[in-house]
Every structure is written in C-alpha cells, then in structure tokens.
Design a protein around this motif. Structure first.
Motif, PDB file in Angstrom:
ATOM      1  N   ALA A   1      26.146  40.214  44.110  1.00 24.21           N
ATOM      2  CA  ALA A   1      26.345  39.311  45.243  1.00 24.21           C
ATOM      3  C   ALA A   1      26.951  40.157  46.362  1.00 24.21           C
ATOM      4  CB  ALA A   1      27.239  38.137  44.863  1.00 24.21           C
ATOM      5  N   GLY A   2      26.200  41.139  46.799  1.00 23.82           N
ATOM      6  CA  GLY A   2      26.685  42.054  47.826  1.00 23.82           C
ATOM      7  C   GLY A   2      27.401  43.241  47.224  1.00 23.82           C
ATOM      8  N   THR A   3      28.051  44.039  48.096  1.00 25.85           N
ATOM      9  CA  THR A   3      28.675  45.279  47.672  1.00 25.85           C
ATOM     10  C   THR A   3      29.859  45.029  46.749  1.00 25.85           C
ATOM     11  OG1 THR A   3      28.339  45.791  50.015  1.00 25.85           O
ATOM     12  CG2 THR A   3      29.226  47.533  48.645  1.00 25.85           C
ATOM     13  N   GLY A   4      30.604  43.948  46.999  1.00 25.16           N
ATOM     14  CA  GLY A   4      31.857  43.740  46.287  1.00 25.16           C
ATOM     15  C   GLY A   4      31.930  42.439  45.525  1.00 25.16           C
ATOM     16  N   ALA A   5      30.836  41.982  44.941  1.00 26.00           N
ATOM     17  CA  ALA A   5      30.894  40.759  44.136  1.00 26.00           C
ATOM     18  C   ALA A   5      29.749  40.740  43.126  1.00 26.00           C
ATOM     19  CB  ALA A   5      30.831  39.508  45.014  1.00 26.00           C
ATOM     20  N   LEU A   6      30.022  40.132  41.985  1.00 33.09           N
ATOM     21  CA  LEU A   6      29.000  39.955  40.941  1.00 33.09           C
ATOM     22  C   LEU A   6      28.993  38.486  40.544  1.00 33.09           C
ATOM     23  CD1 LEU A   6      29.836  43.035  38.666  1.00 33.09           C
ATOM     24  CD2 LEU A   6      27.761  42.743  40.034  1.00 33.09           C
TER      25      LEU A   6
ATOM     26  N   PRO B   1      35.158  47.077  46.247  1.00 33.93           N
ATOM     27  CA  PRO B   1      34.190  48.010  45.632  1.00 33.93           C
ATOM     28  C   PRO B   1      34.603  49.467  45.783  1.00 33.93           C
ATOM     29  CG  PRO B   1      33.325  47.165  47.697  1.00 33.93           C
ATOM     30  CD  PRO B   1      34.624  46.443  47.463  1.00 33.93           C
ATOM     31  N   LEU B   2      35.569  49.748  46.673  1.00 37.13           N
ATOM     32  CA  LEU B   2      36.048  51.132  46.799  1.00 37.13           C
ATOM     33  C   LEU B   2      37.125  51.419  45.758  1.00 37.13           C
ATOM     34  CD1 LEU B   2      36.192  51.493  50.706  1.00 37.13           C
ATOM     35  CD2 LEU B   2      34.393  52.257  49.147  1.00 37.13           C
ATOM     36  N   ALA B   3      37.659  50.343  45.120  1.00 38.63           N
ATOM     37  CA  ALA B   3      38.704  50.525  44.100  1.00 38.63           C
ATOM     38  C   ALA B   3      38.157  50.309  42.690  1.00 38.63           C
ATOM     39  CB  ALA B   3      39.865  49.564  44.357  1.00 38.63           C
ATOM     40  N   ILE B   4      37.173  49.431  42.539  1.00 40.61           N
ATOM     41  CA  ILE B   4      36.623  49.103  41.223  1.00 40.61           C
ATOM     42  C   ILE B   4      35.139  49.439  41.203  1.00 40.61           C
ATOM     43  CG2 ILE B   4      36.022  47.205  39.647  1.00 40.61           C
ATOM     44  CD1 ILE B   4      38.539  45.857  40.223  1.00 40.61           C
TER      45      ILE B   4
ATOM     46  N   MET C   1      32.787  46.800  36.255  1.00 39.43           N
ATOM     47  CA  MET C   1      33.050  45.364  36.411  1.00 39.43           C
ATOM     48  C   MET C   1      31.974  44.556  35.684  1.00 39.43           C
ATOM     49  SD  MET C   1      35.332  43.467  37.857  1.00 39.43           S
ATOM     50  CE  MET C   1      35.291  41.945  36.976  1.00 39.43           C
ATOM     51  N   GLN C   2      30.746  45.032  35.780  1.00 34.77           N
ATOM     52  CA  GLN C   2      29.630  44.349  35.117  1.00 34.77           C
ATOM     53  C   GLN C   2      29.827  44.340  33.595  1.00 34.77           C
ATOM     54  OE1 GLN C   2      26.059  45.432  36.957  1.00 34.77           O
ATOM     55  NE2 GLN C   2      24.711  44.447  35.465  1.00 34.77           N
ATOM     56  N   ARG C   3      30.252  45.490  33.050  1.00 30.34           N
ATOM     57  CA  ARG C   3      30.492  45.563  31.604  1.00 30.34           C
ATOM     58  C   ARG C   3      31.661  44.662  31.209  1.00 30.34           C
ATOM     59  NH1 ARG C   3      29.129  50.742  32.867  1.00 30.34           N
ATOM     60  NH2 ARG C   3      31.260  51.508  33.060  1.00 30.34           N
ATOM     61  N   ARG C   4      32.670  44.625  32.090  1.00 31.31           N
ATOM     62  CA  ARG C   4      33.837  43.797  31.804  1.00 31.31           C
ATOM     63  C   ARG C   4      33.436  42.322  31.729  1.00 31.31           C
ATOM     64  NH1 ARG C   4      38.933  45.098  35.610  1.00 31.31           N
ATOM     65  NH2 ARG C   4      40.328  43.410  34.983  1.00 31.31           N
TER      66      ARG C   4
ATOM     67  N   ARG D   1      31.029  37.588  26.045  1.00 34.89           N
ATOM     68  CA  ARG D   1      30.681  37.567  24.611  1.00 34.89           C
ATOM     69  C   ARG D   1      31.856  37.111  23.754  1.00 34.89           C
ATOM     70  NH1 ARG D   1      28.236  42.645  25.939  1.00 34.89           N
ATOM     71  NH2 ARG D   1      26.013  42.349  26.286  1.00 34.89           N
ATOM     72  N   ILE D   2      33.080  37.497  24.155  1.00 31.17           N
ATOM     73  CA  ILE D   2      34.230  37.162  23.300  1.00 31.17           C
ATOM     74  C   ILE D   2      35.004  35.937  23.785  1.00 31.17           C
ATOM     75  CG2 ILE D   2      34.560  39.552  22.501  1.00 31.17           C
ATOM     76  CD1 ILE D   2      36.981  39.631  24.485  1.00 31.17           C
ATOM     77  N   ALA D   3      34.589  35.361  24.942  1.00 31.70           N
ATOM     78  CA  ALA D   3      35.366  34.245  25.501  1.00 31.70           C
ATOM     79  C   ALA D   3      35.342  33.055  24.553  1.00 31.70           C
ATOM     80  CB  ALA D   3      34.806  33.851  26.862  1.00 31.70           C
ATOM     81  N   ALA D   4      36.540  32.530  24.257  1.00 31.38           N
ATOM     82  CA  ALA D   4      36.646  31.345  23.407  1.00 31.38           C
ATOM     83  C   ALA D   4      36.854  30.122  24.286  1.00 31.38           C
ATOM     84  CB  ALA D   4      37.823  31.504  22.451  1.00 31.38           C
TER      85      ALA D   4
END
Lengths: 217, 318
Positions: free
Chosen positions: A10-15, A62-65, A70-73, A79-82
C-alpha cells in the motif's frame, strides 16, 4: 486454512494483510487479526496498525523498517495469531427509533416498524473495526433479515448520532457526513471527542447493544 | 503573534500531520505538500514538526506586529513583503508592522508560509494540523479568516542575514510533466491488461473535484475484470482507487481512513507533493516503479532536506 492470506503493497510505507480469502466476513478471523494488531501496535518504526474487515493495514517508516522484514512479520504473526486477544468492553446505546427512512425501510423488507426495531435492538453487535470517519464503528452481527442494498443516492448530510444500516452492516454516525446507509433512529451517545487522548469511544473488539428509548411509528 | 488581514476558508494551519490514530478513524491531515512545508521550516530555523500556514485561496495577506523570520515556498506565486518582491523558495526577516501579500500562483496550487518559532496553536491528538473536514485541530478547527491572531512559538537563536536566504526547489521539482511514480496495489492484477496499459500511457485530467480529501481524475474507463465486492480496509494518502465509474480517485491528506473501492496503485510518498500542487485541468501521468526506486526517491529527498537544514543554520547571524 491458516495460510489463506494475501499481503500487498500500500505504497512505500504500508502493507495490507487480507485474510478474507475473497469470502464473507468471518468473526473468528477478525478476532485473530485484532490479536495480531495488538502485538504490532506501538513497535519502533510502526506508525499505524489499522484493522479493517478481515484485513489489517500496517503503516511504517520505510527508511527505518525493511518492507520485506515487515511482510514476514505479518505473515508469521498471522499464522500464530490466536483468537483469544482483546477482551473488549460492552456498551449499551439508547436509540430513539424513527427518522426519514424507518417506515420505507420496513416496508421494503415486508416488515412492520416494530419488527425492524425489535430485530435491530435484539442483536449483540461486535465492533469489527473503527474507521472511515473519526470514531465510526463497523458493527457486525446485524440480523440478516435487515440486510438491504444501500440507498441508490447517498444523502449529503446524514446527521451526527444517526443509527444506520447498510448492506449487512450496522453503524452510528460520529459526525454529520454523506452516507448511503439507511437511517433507523438517533442516539446522543458520543462516539468521538478529539479532546480526549483516546478520541474514539468504541474500539475494535468491543460489543454493542442498542436499547429502545422510543419508537416513532 | 501574526495577524491575518485577508484569507479564504481553505487556508489553514498545517504541520506534518497526525500519526497513530488511523485506527480511531482520525486521518493524517497535515500539509498537502510536505516537502514545501519542510523547506519553509528549514529556512527559518524551525523544527520539522513546526506548524505553518497552507495557503490555497488567494490573495492572502498577513501582518507582523513584531519582527519575525518568514519563509514562502511551494507554488510559484507573486509574494511581497512590505512592498518588496520575495523570490520563490525564499526566507527573510520581516520587521514590526510589515505586511506579507501573496497573489494567485502561476505554477502550482498551494503556498506555504512558515514563521520563525512556528504557529503555536495548541496541539490536538499529537499535531497542530487542521482537519478541515471534521473541524478540529489547527486554529479553532477551521480555515483562517480576517482578524485571526495566531500565536508563535519561541524562535531559534540568531536571525537571517540581510536580504534573506533561498533554497533551490527539492530534487525533481523543476522537472515539468514528470509522471507520478506509483507502486501496484492489491487489486492491480484484477484489472485487464488493457486497463493497466491505459493507466500508465494515458494522460489523466484533474477534475474540479480536487481538494484536501482527494483528487478525482478524468480519462478512459479502467475495466476491472474481477468484479467482486471488497470488505472495508485501511487506506493511506496516495491510494489510487477505481470506483465502478472506472475513473481513478487519488485519496489524500484528509481522506477517509478506510475505503472499499478497488485499489490499482499507490502514489509513492516522494511524489505526493505533486498532488498538493495539482490544479483542476492539469494532466497527470503515472509510471510504475519498483519498491527500491520508491525508497531511493524518499531517501534522496530526506538527505537533501538534512543538508538544507545544516546549510540554513550556517547562514544564521547573531
């Protein structure tokens, strides 16, 4: 099933994490998303964590992360969210049923005004997400008998406090604004106050019951 | 303190906007051209979080009852301080009693006026930005009008040299007709190949429906092959939505925080300022770039601003 998700830019700094799988809204998935949202909120470099309806947007610097990290996070977190995440508060909101749409709305469904009121006030709603307008709650749990298409022409000014339904969703107007949803009544309940540190009264995960304060037939 | 002598309701106090409240339905708001705001603040020695005035209705006039540093950036517009012309992207010292006048721009839509110390309205929800749509923040939650008096914060030590100082426009700003760089968004693959091709080859006309909430474009119809309804989801400024009409809408600073229309792309952060300077009738073009290019563009602007801040500090005199 747990892997049934899509993450898009969702742009440079959002997923945007979408777990709807193209299907209808699912309460169980929403509870898991809210737990994931809570685990991300306030982390270094993350600006905004925004639950939608079976989706979650995360905005970050996006210059810090790194976006890939972030995508993997997000993927691992999903997957593990309860579903045991947010407790949520219970709200009772008094509604004076009536207004410009109630009678036509009932007639279009082949119901009486009293039947519409009874069904609307009989449900327990879940706040799925807050958004669009300041403090606006997307409420799930509407009686399917009250699900109707939105108005063909949106109204320019639906007043603050209007209790509304549109499609399979219910809501309450926090400010006067345009909306294509149907007005079933009015409440004095304050949904938004910019002078509070937490300006929105309702939070995703809360429950809402409407109390009948009067019916104008 | 500064005093507004003439203004339209579209002129407002703005800073870099609000963060962390999208999940309460609170939009970012803030300057539509954050680059120009950053430059104006840098020139007068302000912190980057200082608030300035976004001028979108002209002519605009204000008076300095006391001496103050003032910078004028953004759109190219005739600006005069005490009758003397100010070059574009320029900062100078205003003397007590001086008046600043800004005429309608010849290039661009929004001018930024920063004053040393920043516009010191009370912060609300973490920012001084005005949310004009919802009516809070900034100066009494509304646009500026004649007679308004705006408080200033403490200005940084020293003053600007005689004649003032100027900045070159930030990188890429002087290139006319450069396409808006975008990243593909969630529904990009659902548009037909022809639609995706049209999106990046056609010129898109900015319609009269262009404001701080969004910018509606006119051009050929973009056909989405997969016609499924989307559930409501969070959106950011720069999101290019395609409603059923097939004509794109770009969501901007005061957009709703959630939407339901398909998203074909997102304008990269480094190019968002151009939508703050777009006028009805302008033609915009889009070009798809990679995430690395988007990041490089953002890094280039950030580095350039850091250097400008250091340079501006060197020019201050006791």
């Amino acid at each position: 099933m747990a892997d049934d998700f899509i993450i898009s830019d969702a742009g440079t700094g959002a997923l945007l994490l979408d777990v709807a799988g193209g299907g209808a809204f699912d309460e169980g998935r929403q509870a898991r998303l809210l737990a994931l949202a809570d685990s991300l909120a306030g982390a270094d470099g993350i600006d905004d964590v925004v639950p939608g309806m079976n989706n979650l947007m995360v905005a970050f610097d996006p210059l810090a992360i790194d976006a890939g990290a972030m995508q993997r996070r997000l993927a691992d977190g999903w997957r593990i969210a309860a579903a045991s995440g947010r407790a949520g508060r219970a709200h009772e909101i008094a509604v004076a049923y009536g207004g410009p749409d109630l009678r036509d709305f009932a007639a279009s469904l082949g119901l009486t005004v009293d039947e519409v009121v009874k069904r609307h006030a009989g449900a327990v709603y879940k706040v799925a997400a807050i958004g669009a307008m300041p403090g606006f709650p997307y409420l799930s749990g509407l009686d399917p008998a009250l699900a109707t298409p939105r108005r063909a022409m949106p109204r320019q000014g639906v007043p603050k406090g209007a209790v509304i339904v549109g499609g399979g969703q219910a809501g309450i107007m926090p400010i006067t604004a345009p909306s294509g949803w149907h007005i079933l009544g009015h409440t004095d309940f304050t949904l938004f106050d910019p002078h509070r540190a937490a300006p929105a009264t309702l939070m995703a995960g809360d429950t809402v019951r409407f109390i009948i304060a009067g019916v104008e037939r | 303190m500064i005093e507004i002598l003439s203004s339209g309701a579209l002129n407002s106090v703005q800073d870099r906007g609000r963060r962390g409240l999208l999940s309460s339905g609170v939009c970012r708001s803030g300057a539509m051209d954050i680059q120009a705001l950053d430059v104006a603040n840098a020139l007068v020695g302000n912190d980057r979080d200082a608030a300035a005035i976004e001028v979108a209705a002209f002519p605009f006039r204000l008076r300095f009852p006391d001496r103050a540093a003032v910078a004028v950036t953004g759109a190219i517009a005739g600006a005069r301080l005490a009758g003397r012309r100010l070059p574009p992207w320029w900062a100078t010292e205003a003397l007590a009693g001086d008046e600043l006048t800004i005429d309608p721009p010849t290039v661009g839509a929004r001018v930024y006026v920063a004053v040393g110390g920043g516009i010191d309205v009370p912060p609300l929800l973490g920012a001084r930005a005005t949310d004009l749509k919802s009516g809070y923040g900034g100066h009494e939650g509304r646009g500026l009008r004649r007679g308004d008096r705006l408080p200033l914060g403490p200005r940084s030590p020293g003053k600007l040299p005689d004649g003032g100082i100027g900045a070159l426009p930030p990188p890429g700003r002087d290139v006319a007709d450069r396409p808006l760089r975008v990243l593909p968004a969630a529904e990009w693959p659902e548009f037909s190949e022809a639609a995706r091709e049209l999106f990046v080859t056609e010129g898109w006309r900015v319609t009269a429906e262009a404001d701080r909430q969004g910018c509606r474009l006119d051009g050929p119809e973009l056909i989405r092959e997969r016609r499924r309804e989307l559930l409501s989801h969070g959106i950011v400024p720069g999101t290019v939505q395609v409603p059923p009409s097939g004509r794109p809408i770009i969501q901007l600073a005061e957009a709703n925080t959630c939407g339901g229309y398909p998203k074909i792309a997102t304008v990269i952060e480094a190019d968002l300022w151009r939508l703050g300077q777009a006028m009805p009738g302008d033609t915009l073009r889009f070009a798809v770039v990679s995430r690395d290019e988007a990041l490089a563009a953002l890094g280039e602007t950030a580095g350039w601003l850091d250097r400008l801040r250091s340079a501006a500090a060197l020019y201050r005199v006791p």
